[in-house]
Design an enzyme around this catalytic site. Structure first.
Site, PDB file in Angstrom:
ATOM      1  N   PRO A  11     -82.821  -5.292  14.624  1.00  0.00           N
ATOM      2  CA  PRO A  11     -82.403  -4.009  15.182  1.00  0.00           C
ATOM      3  C   PRO A  11     -83.533  -3.002  15.316  1.00  0.00           C
ATOM      4  O   PRO A  11     -84.405  -2.918  14.452  1.00  0.00           O
ATOM      5  CB  PRO A  11     -81.357  -3.512  14.170  1.00  0.00           C
ATOM      6  CG  PRO A  11     -81.661  -4.241  12.913  1.00  0.00           C
ATOM      7  CD  PRO A  11     -82.178  -5.576  13.329  1.00  0.00           C
ATOM      8  N   ASN A  12     -83.465  -2.283  16.418  1.00  0.00           N
ATOM      9  CA  ASN A  12     -84.375  -1.175  16.743  1.00  0.00           C
ATOM     10  C   ASN A  12     -85.776  -1.622  17.156  1.00  0.00           C
ATOM     11  O   ASN A  12     -86.602  -0.797  17.560  1.00  0.00           O
ATOM     12  CB  ASN A  12     -84.471  -0.160  15.582  1.00  0.00           C
ATOM     13  CG  ASN A  12     -83.116   0.429  15.252  1.00  0.00           C
ATOM     14  OD1 ASN A  12     -82.456   0.959  16.146  1.00  0.00           O
ATOM     15  ND2 ASN A  12     -82.668   0.305  14.014  1.00  0.00           N
ATOM     16  N   ARG A  19     -90.698   4.322  19.309  1.00  0.00           N
ATOM     17  CA  ARG A  19     -90.062   4.618  18.025  1.00  0.00           C
ATOM     18  C   ARG A  19     -91.108   4.867  16.937  1.00  0.00           C
ATOM     19  O   ARG A  19     -91.947   4.005  16.695  1.00  0.00           O
ATOM     20  CB  ARG A  19     -89.252   3.362  17.676  1.00  0.00           C
ATOM     21  CG  ARG A  19     -88.747   3.283  16.294  1.00  0.00           C
ATOM     22  CD  ARG A  19     -88.260   1.875  15.968  1.00  0.00           C
ATOM     23  NE  ARG A  19     -87.618   1.929  14.680  1.00  0.00           N
ATOM     24  CZ  ARG A  19     -87.498   0.910  13.860  1.00  0.00           C
ATOM     25  NH1 ARG A  19     -87.943  -0.281  14.190  1.00  0.00           N
ATOM     26  NH2 ARG A  19     -86.922   1.070  12.706  1.00  0.00           N
ATOM     27  N   TYR A  24     -95.058   2.462  13.450  1.00  0.00           N
ATOM     28  CA  TYR A  24     -94.983   1.136  14.083  1.00  0.00           C
ATOM     29  C   TYR A  24     -96.003   0.911  15.197  1.00  0.00           C
ATOM     30  O   TYR A  24     -96.086  -0.194  15.734  1.00  0.00           O
ATOM     31  CB  TYR A  24     -93.558   0.909  14.625  1.00  0.00           C
ATOM     32  CG  TYR A  24     -92.507   0.935  13.537  1.00  0.00           C
ATOM     33  CD1 TYR A  24     -92.499  -0.023  12.530  1.00  0.00           C
ATOM     34  CD2 TYR A  24     -91.539   1.941  13.500  1.00  0.00           C
ATOM     35  CE1 TYR A  24     -91.554   0.017  11.517  1.00  0.00           C
ATOM     36  CE2 TYR A  24     -90.584   1.980  12.490  1.00  0.00           C
ATOM     37  CZ  TYR A  24     -90.599   1.018  11.500  1.00  0.00           C
ATOM     38  OH  TYR A  24     -89.665   1.043  10.492  1.00  0.00           O
ATOM     39  N   ASN A  75     -88.659 -10.792  12.071  1.00  0.00           N
ATOM     40  CA  ASN A  75     -88.661  -9.401  11.632  1.00  0.00           C
ATOM     41  C   ASN A  75     -87.208  -8.939  11.730  1.00  0.00           C
ATOM     42  O   ASN A  75     -86.726  -8.619  12.816  1.00  0.00           O
ATOM     43  CB  ASN A  75     -89.570  -8.529  12.494  1.00  0.00           C
ATOM     44  CG  ASN A  75     -89.656  -7.102  11.945  1.00  0.00           C
ATOM     45  OD1 ASN A  75     -88.847  -6.696  11.119  1.00  0.00           O
ATOM     46  ND2 ASN A  75     -90.641  -6.355  12.419  1.00  0.00           N
ATOM     47  N   ALA A  78     -84.084  -3.479   9.597  1.00  0.00           N
ATOM     48  CA  ALA A  78     -83.332  -2.949   8.452  1.00  0.00           C
ATOM     49  C   ALA A  78     -82.392  -3.986   7.833  1.00  0.00           C
ATOM     50  O   ALA A  78     -82.060  -3.888   6.642  1.00  0.00           O
ATOM     51  CB  ALA A  78     -82.541  -1.721   8.881  1.00  0.00           C
ATOM     52  N   GLU A  99     -91.006 -14.118   6.963  1.00  0.00           N
ATOM     53  CA  GLU A  99     -90.536 -12.739   7.117  1.00  0.00           C
ATOM     54  C   GLU A  99     -91.733 -11.872   7.512  1.00  0.00           C
ATOM     55  O   GLU A  99     -92.774 -11.909   6.860  1.00  0.00           O
ATOM     56  CB  GLU A  99     -89.963 -12.296   5.761  1.00  0.00           C
ATOM     57  CG  GLU A  99     -89.485 -10.879   5.739  1.00  0.00           C
ATOM     58  CD  GLU A  99     -88.989 -10.451   4.344  1.00  0.00           C
ATOM     59  OE1 GLU A  99     -88.721 -11.320   3.482  1.00  0.00           O
ATOM     60  OE2 GLU A  99     -88.894  -9.236   4.131  1.00  0.00           O
ATOM     61  N   HIS A 101     -93.026  -7.907   8.731  1.00  0.00           N
ATOM     62  CA  HIS A 101     -92.792  -6.476   8.955  1.00  0.00           C
ATOM     63  C   HIS A 101     -94.068  -5.855   9.486  1.00  0.00           C
ATOM     64  O   HIS A 101     -95.161  -6.152   8.975  1.00  0.00           O
ATOM     65  CB  HIS A 101     -92.372  -5.759   7.668  1.00  0.00           C
ATOM     66  CG  HIS A 101     -91.115  -6.323   7.095  1.00  0.00           C
ATOM     67  ND1 HIS A 101     -89.891  -6.074   7.657  1.00  0.00           N
ATOM     68  CD2 HIS A 101     -90.905  -7.173   6.057  1.00  0.00           C
ATOM     69  CE1 HIS A 101     -88.973  -6.730   6.973  1.00  0.00           C
ATOM     70  NE2 HIS A 101     -89.564  -7.420   6.006  1.00  0.00           N
ATOM     71  N   ARG A 108     -93.304   2.588   1.538  1.00  0.00           N
ATOM     72  CA  ARG A 108     -92.280   3.448   2.131  1.00  0.00           C
ATOM     73  C   ARG A 108     -91.109   3.652   1.149  1.00  0.00           C
ATOM     74  O   ARG A 108     -91.266   3.436  -0.043  1.00  0.00           O
ATOM     75  CB  ARG A 108     -91.864   2.819   3.467  1.00  0.00           C
ATOM     76  CG  ARG A 108     -93.058   2.694   4.436  1.00  0.00           C
ATOM     77  CD  ARG A 108     -92.657   2.086   5.761  1.00  0.00           C
ATOM     78  NE  ARG A 108     -91.704   2.943   6.460  1.00  0.00           N
ATOM     79  CZ  ARG A 108     -90.948   2.522   7.490  1.00  0.00           C
ATOM     80  NH1 ARG A 108     -91.070   1.264   7.919  1.00  0.00           N
ATOM     81  NH2 ARG A 108     -90.120   3.340   8.070  1.00  0.00           N
TER      82      ARG A 108
HETATM   83  C1  DQA Z   1     -89.592  -3.087   9.715  1.00  0.00           C
HETATM   84  C2  DQA Z   1     -89.387  -2.363   8.386  1.00  0.00           C
HETATM   85  C3  DQA Z   1     -87.916  -2.094   8.147  1.00  0.00           C
HETATM   86  O1  DQA Z   1     -87.734  -1.399   6.909  1.00  0.00           O
HETATM   87  C4  DQA Z   1     -87.352  -1.231   9.249  1.00  0.00           C
HETATM   88  O2  DQA Z   1     -85.975  -1.029   9.055  1.00  0.00           O
HETATM   89  C5  DQA Z   1     -87.654  -1.763  10.602  1.00  0.00           C
HETATM   90  C6  DQA Z   1     -88.964  -2.334  10.863  1.00  0.00           C
HETATM   91  C7  DQA Z   1     -91.068  -3.278  10.053  1.00  0.00           C
HETATM   92  O3  DQA Z   1     -91.371  -4.069  10.932  1.00  0.00           O
HETATM   93  O4  DQA Z   1     -91.941  -2.634   9.447  1.00  0.00           O
HETATM   94  O5  DQA Z   1     -86.848  -1.642  11.516  1.00  0.00           O
HETATM   95  O6  DQA Z   1     -88.995  -4.379   9.641  1.00  0.00           O
END
Ligand code: DQA
Length: 150
Positions: A11-12, A19, A24, A75, A78, A99, A101, A108
């Site tokens: 998501p996102n 964003r 990011y 990735n 959240a 995994e 990120h 954070r």
């Molecule tokens: C993320 C880190 C997560 O905590 C966050 O919710 C994201 C992006 C990252 O790529 O740093 O959406 O996965």
């Protein structure tokens, strides 16, 4: 087993480039996928990229990876921090997952320090920006120990 690697964004992450650029970076999701594709071509593997904001779609995509892809760069955004459904999907798919990120989640908020998917992943890469996907791809292809792959 094919030399196909799935690159899965949660998501996102479709909002990359717009964003929270200070966290990011300015690259779009297409930029990131293109960079991974360039590296995959060099390494002689194919990639299939998938993004969804929906937990259920991500679960279904991970299921479909079973027996079809060599591994997954994930990735989960959240969902990483609370999706038991995604954790169970990875276990059910018996596929090697790394995994990823973009940000260093440990610098954070404390809720980002928890990953419920980490126990079913080979490993975790965070804090290297979009380069993390490239590092994960290399690590996945060098990974020899995962019993699910053999
Ligand atoms: C993320 C880190 C997560 O905590 C966050 O919710 C994201 C992006 C990252 O790529 O740093 O959406 O996965």
């Amino acid at each position: 087993m094919t030399d196909l690697i799935a690159v899965v964004h949660g998501p996102n992450l479709n909002m990359l480039g717009k964003r929270e650029i200070g966290i990011y970076g300015g690259k779009t999701l297409d930029d990131v996928n293109s960079e991974v594709k360039v590296e995959a071509d060099k390494l002689g593997v194919s990639i299939e990229c998938f993004q969804s904001n929906s937990e259920g779609e991500l679960v279904t995509f991970i299921h479909k990876c079973r027996g079809r892809v060599k591994g997954v760069l994930l990735n989960a955004g959240a969902y990483t921090h609370y999706s038991i459904a995604l954790r169970d999907a990875i276990a059910a798919a018996q596929v090697s997952v790394i995994e990823v990120h973009i940000s260093n989640v440990f610098k954070r908020e404390s809720f980002r320090h928890i990953s419920v998917i980490a126990p079913v992943c080979i490993g975790q890469i965070c804090g290297f920006g979009s380069q993390g996907y490239i590092l994960a791809l290399r690590a996945l292809l060098e990974e020899k120990l995962d019993p699910w792959l053999i």
